[in-house]
Design an enzyme around this catalytic site. Structure first.
Site, PDB file in Angstrom:
ATOM      1  N   HIS A  99       0.811  -1.215   0.000  1.00 45.22           N
ATOM      2  CA  HIS A  99       0.000   0.000   0.000  1.00 45.22           C
ATOM      3  C   HIS A  99       0.847   1.269   0.000  1.00 45.22           C
ATOM      4  CE1 HIS A  99      -3.787   1.861  -0.076  1.00 45.22           C
ATOM      5  NE2 HIS A  99      -4.433   1.083   0.767  1.00 45.22           N
ATOM      6  N   ASP A 137      -1.991   1.901  -4.956  1.00 40.70           N
ATOM      7  CA  ASP A 137      -3.267   2.311  -4.384  1.00 40.70           C
ATOM      8  C   ASP A 137      -4.317   1.226  -4.591  1.00 40.70           C
ATOM      9  OD1 ASP A 137      -2.186   4.759  -3.658  1.00 40.70           O
ATOM     10  OD2 ASP A 137      -2.754   5.713  -5.550  1.00 40.70           O
TER      11      ASP A 137
END
Length: 424
Positions: free
Chosen positions: A396, A400
């Site tokens: 992450h 995204d």
């Protein structure tokens, strides 16, 4: 006789140390020149170390799991030649003189009188102690032992007319109390301590580092693979001498077709330097289960291979990983990994990223379910369809959630319209 100190050799590729994973000799063994001495592991590649001389092993450097630096002593071998002064010091010390450690007199004390033999018992010996109940229960030793193993108090069992509990009475008791905790117990195994070494140790270190450093998130989508499975069956029926296609080459073909539009998926993140490298070529890691643990051989330039070439390379690398013949360059340098549990499948998985990559993709088990299908005229009908979930775990920090979801949605379109995989 002379001593030959065999140091840990330089195995190349800038390796500074290696882990001992298996000794094939021990102190006192005679060894021949070129004999296999020890297996050491460096970055998932296991290397056989052979003896440069003939002689007898007098010392080894460490135990399984110990790390030995290149150039440090690995083992000492006693060889034919001039005797060194240290050798004499290694000879066993002479046994202590009698006045230093006097032997006890065997007949210094009179032997005790033997105890009288016990009176014969009416029950065969040994006999398990009877279960404590209000009334004494008649049962053979075998029945008592079976009842004890099953955790049954004989006082709870209704005996036969003569008052003696037999095996048939225990069977009736078990049948009547089925589901009440009286199932036959499993065998109890002894505790076993297993040292974590070799490949298993590397896997543990890599997985811990991945979870410690990478904030994972996983996205799962359901795909209808009915048409894809039909295409695979048709291709296999006309394959001739080509390797048989599994679902994996088709998945890889879909992944590589999409990577140019989603370069953030095919990347490696150097978090110390703060640099993300988005790779043009897809060097696809293929998680492979072996007897020693999980190994990830790499399909180089997967984007440039057709379905049959992918199937051939998958088979070759999987066999090399399992028989230990995979080369070090075939086990490193991946830019993206795919992991599949094959027939074990699972409804959904949350795979762990192969650091320093930023994504890992996991196809899951194919299941058949009834589904609503819309016809060309807009009408709906129920059909039996083949469905499969696809999981993707991403880093992450650099990927995204929208990017990961978009990638899988585009992959879903290709899978559900598989003719697109064969189109230029």
């Amino acid at each position: 006789m002379a001593k030959f100190t065999f140091n840990m050799p330089d195995v190349g590729e800038g390796v500074a140390e290696a882990e001992i994973v298996e000794w094939h000799v021990k102190v006192g063994d005679a060894v021949e020149e070129d004999q296999h001495l020890v297996d050491v592991m460096t970055d998932k590649a296991t290397i056989d170390i052979e003896s440069p001389v003939t002689g007898k092993v007098t010392e080894v450097a460490g135990e399984l799991g110990d790390t030995i630096a290149v150039g440090s002593m690995l083992l000492v071998i006693e060889v034919e030649g001039e005797v060194e002064e240290e050798v004499a010091e290694e000879t066993p010390a002479p046994a202590p003189e009698p006045d230093e450690a006097p032997e006890p007199e065997v007949k210094s004390e009179p032997a005790p009188e033997p105890a009288p033999a016990p009176a014969p018992s009416p029950e065969p010996s040994p006999t398990p102690a009877p279960v404590a109940t209000a009334d004494k229960v008649l049962a053979s030793p075998a029945v008592r032992k079976r009842a004890k193993d099953l955790g049954i108090h004989l006082g709870e069992v209704k005996p036969a007319a003569d008052g003696r509990v037999r095996h048939a009475d225990l069977d009736q008791f078990l049948a009547y109390n089925a589901g009440g905790g009286f199932a036959a117990p499993g065998k109890t195994r002894e505790d076993e301590a297993i040292k974590v070494i070799g490949l298993r140790k590397r896997i543990a270190q890599n997985m811990a580092a991945s979870k410690r450093h990478i904030p994972h998130f996983t996205y799962v989508e359901e795909c209808d693979v009915t048409e894809l499975e039909a295409l695979r069956a048709n291709l296999n029926s006309a394959r001739g001498q080509k390797p048989k296609l599994t679902m994996l080459p088709l998945m890889i073909a879909a992944i590589t077709r999409l990577i140019p539009d989603f370069p953030m998926i095919n990347a490696r993140y150097d978090d110390e330097a703060g640099v993300v490298t988005r790779h043009g070529a897809v060097h696809l890691g293929m998680a492979t289960q072996t007897d020693s643990g999980l190994i990830v051989p790499v399909i180089r330039n997967a984007e440039s291979r057709n379905l049959w070439q992918l199937a051939s390379e998958i088979g070759r690398l999987a066999n090399a990983a399992r028989d230990g013949s995979a080369k070090s360059e075939e086990l490193s340098g991946s830019t993206l990994t795919i992991t599949s549990l094959g027939p074990l499948g699972g409804v959904a998985t949350t795979p762990v990223i192969n650091r320093p990559e930023v994504a890992i993709i996991g196809p899951n088990r194919i299941i058949e379910r009834p589904m609503f299908v819309t016809g060309p005229d807009g009408s709906e009908r129920i059909e039996k369809r083949k469905l499969m979930n696809i999981s993707i775990s991403c880093d992450h920090r650099v990927v995204d959630g929208y990017d990961a979801a978009s990638f899988i949605q585009e992959m879903k379109k290709l899978i559900e319209t598989p003719v697109l995989l064969l189109a230029d």
